[in-house]
Every structure is written in C-alpha cells, then in structure tokens.
Design a protein around this motif. Structure first.
Motif, PDB file in Angstrom:
ATOM      1  N   GLU A   1       0.829  -1.205   0.000  1.00 45.26           N
ATOM      2  CA  GLU A   1       0.000   0.000   0.000  1.00 45.26           C
ATOM      3  C   GLU A   1       0.865   1.258   0.000  1.00 45.26           C
ATOM      4  O   GLU A   1       0.551   2.239  -0.696  1.00 45.26           O
TER       5      GLU A   1
ATOM      6  N   TYR B   1       3.940   1.333  -1.240  1.00 37.66           N
ATOM      7  CA  TYR B   1       4.546   1.314  -2.568  1.00 37.66           C
ATOM      8  C   TYR B   1       3.589   1.888  -3.602  1.00 37.66           C
ATOM      9  O   TYR B   1       3.977   2.709  -4.442  1.00 37.66           O
ATOM     10  N   ASP B   2       2.344   1.455  -3.553  1.00 35.41           N
ATOM     11  CA  ASP B   2       1.349   1.919  -4.519  1.00 35.41           C
ATOM     12  C   ASP B   2       1.160   3.426  -4.424  1.00 35.41           C
ATOM     13  O   ASP B   2       1.053   4.127  -5.444  1.00 35.41           O
ATOM     14  N   PHE B   3       1.146   3.949  -3.209  1.00 41.84           N
ATOM     15  CA  PHE B   3       0.993   5.389  -2.989  1.00 41.84           C
ATOM     16  C   PHE B   3       2.156   6.157  -3.606  1.00 41.84           C
ATOM     17  O   PHE B   3       1.964   7.119  -4.353  1.00 41.84           O
TER      18      PHE B   3
ATOM     19  N   ALA C   1       4.563   5.033  -5.806  1.00 43.72           N
ATOM     20  CA  ALA C   1       4.728   4.799  -7.241  1.00 43.72           C
ATOM     21  C   ALA C   1       3.653   5.515  -8.050  1.00 43.72           C
ATOM     22  O   ALA C   1       3.918   5.995  -9.161  1.00 43.72           O
ATOM     23  N   SER C   2       2.439   5.595  -7.507  1.00 38.92           N
ATOM     24  CA  SER C   2       1.362   6.282  -8.214  1.00 38.92           C
ATOM     25  C   SER C   2       1.664   7.769  -8.391  1.00 38.92           C
ATOM     26  O   SER C   2       1.214   8.384  -9.363  1.00 38.92           O
ATOM     27  N   LEU C   3       2.439   8.328  -7.480  1.00 38.57           N
ATOM     28  CA  LEU C   3       2.822   9.734  -7.583  1.00 38.57           C
ATOM     29  C   LEU C   3       3.970   9.951  -8.562  1.00 38.57           C
ATOM     30  O   LEU C   3       4.367  11.083  -8.819  1.00 38.57           O
ATOM     31  N   GLY C   4       4.508   8.871  -9.101  1.00 37.00           N
ATOM     32  CA  GLY C   4       5.554   8.985 -10.099  1.00 37.00           C
ATOM     33  C   GLY C   4       6.961   8.958  -9.559  1.00 37.00           C
ATOM     34  O   GLY C   4       7.924   9.090 -10.332  1.00 37.00           O
TER      35      GLY C   4
ATOM     36  N   GLU D   1     -11.516  -5.068  -5.397  1.00 33.55           N
ATOM     37  CA  GLU D   1     -10.150  -4.565  -5.382  1.00 33.55           C
ATOM     38  C   GLU D   1      -9.197  -5.559  -4.722  1.00 33.55           C
ATOM     39  O   GLU D   1      -9.574  -6.333  -3.840  1.00 33.55           O
TER      40      GLU D   1
END
Length: 438
Positions: free
Chosen positions: A167, A169-171, A173-176, A332
């Motif tokens: 979770e 990581y996803d946060f 990585a989603s921000l770039g 999800e």
C-alpha cells in the motif's frame, strides 16, 4: 472513510458481508472478534480441525452459544446460515462449498492447507483472502490466475507486512516517484537454527504457538513475506536472504539505498528487512525535479536525495477487514502476483538431515527459509519452502545447505505440489524459447 461509507451503505440495504474463516488460531479468532465491532460484516462460519475450537472462537467474538450451529454436514450448514445462525465446523472444505459465504479467509499458516482452501474457494467462485503467506509465496501466481479466470478476487491482506508495504509502494509509485527499496522490520533476533524447543519458554510467556515463534526467529516468516511482496511489485532480493541491516526510522533513507550512496543494496528495485524498525514497514524513493526536491525538504522528509515513508505499525488480523471490504464490495486487490514471480523462498537445512527423514512443518526442526531470486532458484533447481513439509529426504543434506528437488521425494497428491507443478508449466510456456533450452 470510503470503507466506512461503503459499509454504511451496505448496512442500509440490509446486507452483510458473510465471511468464512479457516483456522481459529490467533489470527482467525482475532479477525472474528474485530468484525463483530463493525457493521455489515461478520464471521458467519469458522472452521478448525480441532473440535470445539471454531465454536470457541465465535463465543470469544461475543456470539451466544445458542446462535452457533456445530456441524460437518454441508446441507445443515447452508440451512443454518440461511436462518441467520453462525456455523462452526471441523471440516475446512465446507467453507468454500457452502452457500451463503461471500469470501473465504485462509488463516491456518500451513502451506498445503492454504493452497487447497484457496483453490477450492476459487473453483466455487468465492473471493479468497489469503492470510497464509507461505502458500502465496509458493503458488500465489497460479491461484491469482485461476481467480481472475473465475471472476473472483484473490488477495493478501493489508494487515500483514507484504500488504501494508504494498500500500505504501502503490501510494509512492502512483505519484511517479522512483521506488528504490521496499520492506519491513524484524523484531526478533535472527537465529536460523531456532526450533520450537529453543523458543518454548518465550512462546509460553508471549502465549504463542512455539512453532509460529520459531518461524519468526529463524527468519522464515520474514523471507516468505518479502517473497510475496517482491512477486507482487516486481522487485527482487539483493542477495540470498537479504541484508537485514540495522536501522532506525530516521536512518531508513540512508541505509536501504544503493551502495554508491552509502547504503547496503547494489541497485534499485530491492526488497529488504531491517533490524530495529519492527513492527513497521517502509519504502525508500528518490526524485530529481528541483521543485519537487524542495517540496520534500519543506514537508520535513529530509534533505534527500533519498526519502523514506515509514509506517510504524501493521495490525495483522485486526486490520484485515479493510482488505475484505475492498475485495467483496469493490472487487479490489490489496496485493497479489499478477506477473511472473521474481522471488522464491527456498528451503535450507536447519541441521544435518539424513536420507529417509520426513521434513516437518515451517518453524520446526528441519528447514528454514531464505529468499532468493526466482531466476537463481530455477537455475539451481532449489526446493521452494512451501513444498518442503512432508517431503522425504532421498539423500543427506548438511546443515545450512539449500535443498534441491533432487534431494527429496514430494507427495504428488498434495494440492500445493500439484498447483506448483501447474504454475511451473505455465511459466515455462511463457518464457522465450532461448530460456527454455537452458
């Protein structure tokens, strides 16, 4: 808030997420108790091989004994659920097959059981939340593929370290941002040769199963957890077993970075564990845009060029209802292996093993786990840890030596062995022909 709103809406419609739990130990019982504090979700059925234990877990959650039906009969279990009763059983296969259950939670910690229950849940088109990370690290890829084909969710939980780290990581990585390293803390001093006997006194003090505690102390649990994380996000271990460096929350961004920057890893894209930061999870990332760097400094994340996000807790079973809600109401996934696995937990001899011996369970007296890249494990024909229990040694293996497939005879009737054979065949077919010929 989105989970609270979703539950409130579900409750307003007179609906309830019906959860079936396999395993009434510390994790399963705690999950049942937690859900009783919540609206629109409940443990409707619990299975445990020990007679009476499932019923006791429901009673522990505050369910009146008169509201619990104990049965191993499929029809009677379905009738009880339809009548609004709770069901306790010693037949785990019922949970995946009975009508009236929305999602199955596997919480036994026994690899072969975890694989079998997950498989059966998927074949019966039930969502499956896998708390049994030992099974996931071994056959998570094929179980996820089967679930997608069946139109159901197969997922790990955000309460355990792999899901909690994913979770984060996803946060990030989603921000770039470029994620350099992801991992967890370990709060037990590492002793690869720990056994239920050597940790027995401490287990009694902590009211733990000594085998479970031994699997923590010998590092096995950390290895399988980081294997599932690596497979879910496409990272690899830097070295066999990872570095396991000492760290504090404020030093994570200096320790788990490339060696050229003074850290311990050789390159980005690694999973790791740290001594001194348990029970937390972390990700380390970098940024290059000068304005973004200034903003990261401004929000007090440190001077860079590497920054860490550290979550100082994970709530295990108590947090698992959130992943259940996401799976059932939103379809999800918290964490699962959607791409070919990048890591493997291999089996290593905990002591000198002799031909003819049968390997016992994880946290036992025979083997411990070590994370390795999937490529190396395949090239060296190393035995996945989840296949080791009940395997029979065909030759002697010295202490601290990895086991290979040639060293053992597997039970080919075992669900986890069969699933792993299928998984390996699928992965082999997906490889370029140049790789298959090696």
């Amino acid at each position: 808030m989105i989970n609270l709103k979703a539950l409130a809406e579900h409750a307003a419609q007179g609906q309830q997420i019906a959860v079936g739990i396999v395993g009434a130990g510390q994790m399963g019982e705690g999950l049942a108790c937690q859900m009783e504090l919540m609206q629109a979700i409940a443990a409707r059925m619990i299975a445990d091989i020990q007679p009476g234990r499932a019923q006791q877990a429901l009673i522990s959650a505050g369910i009146a004994k008169k509201e619990i039906i104990e049965t191993n009969d499929l029809t009677r279990a379905a009738e009880a659920l339809a009548a609004g009763k709770r069901v306790a059983t010693s037949d785990a296969t019922l949970v995946a097959r009975v009508e009236g259950i929305d999602i199955v939670v596997e919480a036994t910690g026994i690899p072969v059981v975890g694989a079998e229950i997950a498989r059966d849940a998927i074949l019966n088109r039930r969502h499956i939340l896998q708390m049994n990370v030992e099974s996931d690290a071994t056959v998570g890829y094929i179980l996820r593929s089967m679930a997608q084909a069946a139109g159901v969710v197969y997922t790990l939980t955000g309460g355990d370290e792999p899901g909690a780290t994913a979770e984060l990581y996803d946060f990030v990585a989603s921000l770039g941002f470029e994620v350099i390293c992801a991992g967890k803390g370990k709060n037990n001093p590492l002793d690869r040769h720990a056994t239920p006997d050597t940790v027995a006194q401490r287990a009694r003090q902590q009211q733990m199963n000594p085998k479970m505690l031994a699997s923590f102390v010998d590092g096995t649990k950390t290895m399988v957890e980081m294997t599932s994380l690596a497979n879910g996000i496409g990272f690899i271990p830097d070295i066999r077993g990872m570095h396991g460096a000492a760290a504090q929350p404020q030093t994570i961004s200096r320790v788990f970075v490339p060696q050229e920057a003074g850290g311990v890893i050789s390159a980005p894209g690694r999973v790791e564990y740290g001594i001194g930061i348990a029970p937390g999870v972390f990700v380390v990332f970098t940024a290059h845009n000068p304005k973004i760097v200034r903003d990261l400094v401004y929000v007090n994340l440190g001077p860079g060029p590497y920054w860490a996000l550290y979550r100082p807790y994970h709530l295990c079973n108590l947090e698992t209802p959130i992943s259940i809600i996401r799976a059932v109401l939103k379809g999800e996934t918290t964490l699962a292996t959607d791409s070919p696995p990048t890591a493997e937990t291999i089996s290593v001899a905990k002591r000198d093993l002799k031909a003819g011996e049968t390997i016992d369970g994880l946290g036992g007296f025979s083997v411990y786990g070590m994370i390795e890249t999937a490529t190396t494990a395949q090239q060296q024909n190393l035995l996945p840890l989840g296949l080791a229990p009940e395997a029979i040694l065909q030759r002697d293996v010295a202490q601290d030596q990895p086991l290979t497939y040639q060293d053992v005879s597997l039970n080919e009737q075992s669900a986890i062995v069969q699933l792993r054979r299928m998984q390996d065949q699928i992965l082999a077919a997906q490889q370029p022909k140049s790789h298959q010929s090696r």
